[in-house]
Design an enzyme around this catalytic site. Sequence first.
Site, PDB file in Angstrom:
ATOM      1  N   HIS A 274      30.045  84.586  50.380  1.00 35.98           N
ATOM      2  CA  HIS A 274      30.811  83.398  50.776  1.00 35.98           C
ATOM      3  C   HIS A 274      31.390  82.697  49.554  1.00 35.98           C
ATOM      4  CE1 HIS A 274      27.751  80.232  49.914  1.00 35.98           C
ATOM      5  NE2 HIS A 274      26.875  81.107  50.328  1.00 35.98           N
ATOM      6  N   GLU A 320      30.541  79.014  54.560  1.00 38.27           N
ATOM      7  CA  GLU A 320      29.232  79.425  55.073  1.00 38.27           C
ATOM      8  C   GLU A 320      28.311  78.212  55.145  1.00 38.27           C
ATOM      9  OE1 GLU A 320      24.997  80.583  54.712  1.00 38.27           O
ATOM     10  OE2 GLU A 320      26.187  79.556  53.223  1.00 38.27           O
ATOM     11  N   HIS A 419      21.741  75.003  45.779  1.00 29.65           N
ATOM     12  CA  HIS A 419      22.220  73.751  46.382  1.00 29.65           C
ATOM     13  C   HIS A 419      21.976  72.516  45.506  1.00 29.65           C
ATOM     14  CE1 HIS A 419      22.126  75.412  50.811  1.00 29.65           C
ATOM     15  NE2 HIS A 419      22.776  76.197  49.968  1.00 29.65           N
TER      16      HIS A 419
END
Length: 465
Positions: A274, A320, A419
Amino acid sequence: MTEPPRPPESVPATPAPAVPAVLVQTAQQLRDAALAGTGAFDLVRSLTTEVGPRLAGSPGDAAAVRWGAETMRALGFANVRAEPVKVPHWKRGAETGEILTPYPQAVVLSALGGSPATPVAGLEGAVLEVESLAAMEALAKEAVAGKIVFYSPKMQRANDGSGYGAVVRIRGEGVIKAAEKGAIAVLIRSVSTANNRLPHTGSARTLAGLPPIPCAALSVPDADLLQRQIASGQPLRFRLRLDTQLLPDGDSANVIGEVPGREKPDEVVLLGCHLDSWELGAGAEDDAAGCAVVLETGRRLLALKERPRRTVRVVLFANEEFGLSGARAYAEAHGAEIAKHSLAAESDLGSGRILRFSSRVRAEALPWIEGLSGLLQPLGVERRGNDARGGADLMPLAAAGVPLADLDPDATKYFDVHHSANDTLDKVDAKGLDQAVAAHLVLALLAAEAPMAFGPVDPPERSRR
Ligand SMILES: [Zn+2]
């Protein structure tokens, strides 16, 4: 609901043809040349340096789409195109959190993707620690109403990343469940194995929609701090301020390029990753690394004197992270040719060396898969079962019975940076990428040359990553 039957794992009575010696030789040459060094790390360097963060709908996302198409053209891919995808566009602003009682301190946190804003002055309430989703379900409404729920479970470190699956559901479902019982906000412990003071975001969006109440992830040490203050037995009051915005849907794209098949150009071996990322970091491990692996694999197949029989299609999926928009758009746009997908694999777990290989193919193809697996063995890749689940972007294809392969990297350190603002180029393992390219070359070549169809197969249980 009963589990769908798994494809048989035993070797069938009628053996499939062995992998021809000339193909073995080509695979070995591709594999060993990749191990000696590839351009994969340079591709991660380019995407993280020239584009950087690329949250769906943001200017960075648009720049990434341009980067993807330009890079594919420069690498020699055929049929390069950007297929339009509508994406949600959410934006983070100022975000602060502080413990008000019993021992006032500021903490470090970050809004979860999709979180609504708090009032400008912030939102204040008593904190209720909850140890699991099951514990939330067991709580009475009166115990939750008006409180700030704090989900505290820790993620365990594992080289297959399995600790993530064990707690990540809290991020979406946990927020909804707390809101249903009248909670005014949700804090979670970052879904991470890190011990630094950076929060790890992620989508709180679920199939049911956006989170109805403000929600944020505390850095791991700050989650520990909350737990210690709560353990003192005194009531903990907290103030949360999030300045987020949900903007009109944006335009993004799945960027696609191909190594056209020499005999069966309409049959497709799909290699995916992604292109979007969370915007706190540069999305180096998640998922520039995966994109670099599949792009470099394609580049090396394009350089072969004789192209593989089937088409190898590289897909850089849009969005995504915040709702799988690209995955759904791909399945819609390619609905008529889904049955022509011979195999699909997605690279989306960082730059570590590939440790394990699983397949999901019909029984008749298993001997061929064993031949493929034999070629992965010198890379230190362990053969697992015929129960591959595919990456998140492959879910619609998997549900339609497309055969799957999982090449699972060493994810021991992946969730230290995933993240977070720390997901930057310096965390990327260049040698790991080379080995992953070597493994993907073996997979793509053998899948594209297989003399039999791999499917149809029974779909896996719905998987989340
Ligand atoms: Zn990812």
